[in-house]
Scaffold this motif. Structure first.
Motif, PDB file in Angstrom:
ATOM      1  N   PHE A 181       0.588  -0.925  -0.444  1.00  0.00           N
ATOM      2  CA  PHE A 181      -0.176   0.139   0.352  1.00  0.00           C
ATOM      3  C   PHE A 181       0.809   0.728   0.297  1.00  0.00           C
ATOM      4  CE2 PHE A 181      -2.832  -3.251   2.320  1.00  0.00           C
ATOM      5  CZ  PHE A 181      -4.132  -3.338   1.047  1.00  0.00           C
ATOM      6  N   TYR A 182       0.455   2.567  -0.872  1.00  0.00           N
ATOM      7  CA  TYR A 182       1.082   3.314  -0.637  1.00  0.00           C
ATOM      8  C   TYR A 182       0.311   4.956   0.014  1.00  0.00           C
ATOM      9  CZ  TYR A 182       2.658   2.663  -5.393  1.00  0.00           C
ATOM     10  OH  TYR A 182       3.297   1.768  -6.628  1.00  0.00           O
ATOM     11  N   GLY A 238      -2.753   3.593   3.185  1.00  0.00           N
ATOM     12  CA  GLY A 238      -3.911   2.465   2.508  1.00  0.00           C
ATOM     13  C   GLY A 238      -4.638   2.203   1.428  1.00  0.00           C
ATOM     14  N   PHE A 239      -3.659   3.061  -0.135  1.00  0.00           N
ATOM     15  CA  PHE A 239      -3.946   3.955  -0.779  1.00  0.00           C
ATOM     16  C   PHE A 239      -3.168   2.162  -2.189  1.00  0.00           C
ATOM     17  CE2 PHE A 239      -3.325   7.640   1.052  1.00  0.00           C
ATOM     18  CZ  PHE A 239      -4.962   7.979   0.569  1.00  0.00           C
ATOM     19  N   LEU A 240      -4.385   2.010  -2.844  1.00  0.00           N
ATOM     20  CA  LEU A 240      -3.570   0.627  -3.438  1.00  0.00           C
ATOM     21  C   LEU A 240      -2.762   1.115  -4.231  1.00  0.00           C
ATOM     22  CD1 LEU A 240      -7.310  -1.237  -3.709  1.00  0.00           C
ATOM     23  CD2 LEU A 240      -5.435  -1.720  -2.569  1.00  0.00           C
ATOM     24  N   ARG A 262      -4.936  12.111  -3.795  1.00  0.00           N
ATOM     25  CA  ARG A 262      -5.148  12.599  -2.285  1.00  0.00           C
ATOM     26  C   ARG A 262      -4.766  14.107  -1.592  1.00  0.00           C
ATOM     27  NH1 ARG A 262      -7.482  13.870   1.333  1.00  0.00           N
ATOM     28  NH2 ARG A 262      -7.365  13.804   4.044  1.00  0.00           N
ATOM     29  N   LEU A 263      -3.415  13.627  -1.718  1.00  0.00           N
ATOM     30  CA  LEU A 263      -2.875  14.766  -1.604  1.00  0.00           C
ATOM     31  C   LEU A 263      -2.932  16.092  -2.169  1.00  0.00           C
ATOM     32  CD1 LEU A 263       1.372  13.450  -1.457  1.00  0.00           C
ATOM     33  CD2 LEU A 263      -0.308  14.366   0.558  1.00  0.00           C
ATOM     34  N   THR A 264      -3.264  15.959  -3.652  1.00  0.00           N
ATOM     35  CA  THR A 264      -3.233  16.887  -4.153  1.00  0.00           C
ATOM     36  C   THR A 264      -4.961  17.635  -4.169  1.00  0.00           C
ATOM     37  OG1 THR A 264      -2.698  15.722  -6.251  1.00  0.00           O
ATOM     38  CG2 THR A 264      -4.310  17.946  -6.760  1.00  0.00           C
TER      39      THR A 264
END
Length: 183
Positions: A5-6, A22-24, A32-34
């Motif tokens: 996961f990232y 939990g980012f695949l 998400r950061l953006t």
């Protein structure tokens, strides 16, 4: 790759570090950061600060000084008279029309050199420098000069307690505004 996961890390609204995992895919993490960055930039506090920086950065020193002087309620009448005299005779003739966003250490050094060239006494140089320093530090603290920190060192490059021809009493302000030029 099962189980990979990232993670993303960013500063939260309170200034604390936040970590989410939990980012695949890497693209999901970047999205998400953006989104977090855009939400932070759109917050009312950042908009108000940006507007203040843009408004005050375009002001001339004379205009900003009028705002700054209005906030100097703690000064007695004699001190205000002395301040007005320093501004009218030393600071404004050299710098009144300069935009607040255009100040840097070279401008202040040039101001000091001009006073020296014009034969202004050391006490008057020191007093004029101290008042200019107070005005510029107020501008830096409020984010005015372009919103950046072009003045490096202690208190954005202006050494506290230091006059144009006095060496630093703290030993930490080498090569910043206020240090005498090396000759």
């Amino acid at each position: 790759m099962v189980g990979t996961f990232y993670k993303v890390r960013y500063k939260g609204p309170g200034g604390n570090q936040v970590e989410e995992s939990g980012f695949l895919t890497q693209d999901e993490a970047i999205d998400r950061l953006t989104n977090t960055y855009k939400a932070k930039k759109a917050s009312p506090a950042n908009r108000a600060r940006s507007e203040r920086i843009e408004k005050c950065g375009q002001m001339r020193l004379r205009e900003y000084t009028a705002l700054w002087r209005a906030g100097q309620r703690h000064l007695a009448a004699a001190s205000l008279s002395h301040l007005d005299s320093l501004l009218q005779h030393h600071v404004f003739p050299a710098l009144a029309t300069r935009r607040m966003s255009a100040f840097d250490h070279n401008v202040v050094d040039g101001f000091i050199r001009t006073m020296e060239r014009n034969g202004v006494g050391l006490a008057a140089q020191s007093n004029a420098y101290d008042k200019l320093k107070s005005i510029l530090l107020d501008a830096v603290r409020s984010g005015t000069p372009g919103g950046d920190r072009r003045w490096q060192g202690s208190e954005s490059g202006l050494c506290s307690g230091q006059s144009p021809r006095q060496p630093s009493r703290h030993g930490t302000c080498n090569g910043t505004i206020g240090d005498p030029p090396a000759r």
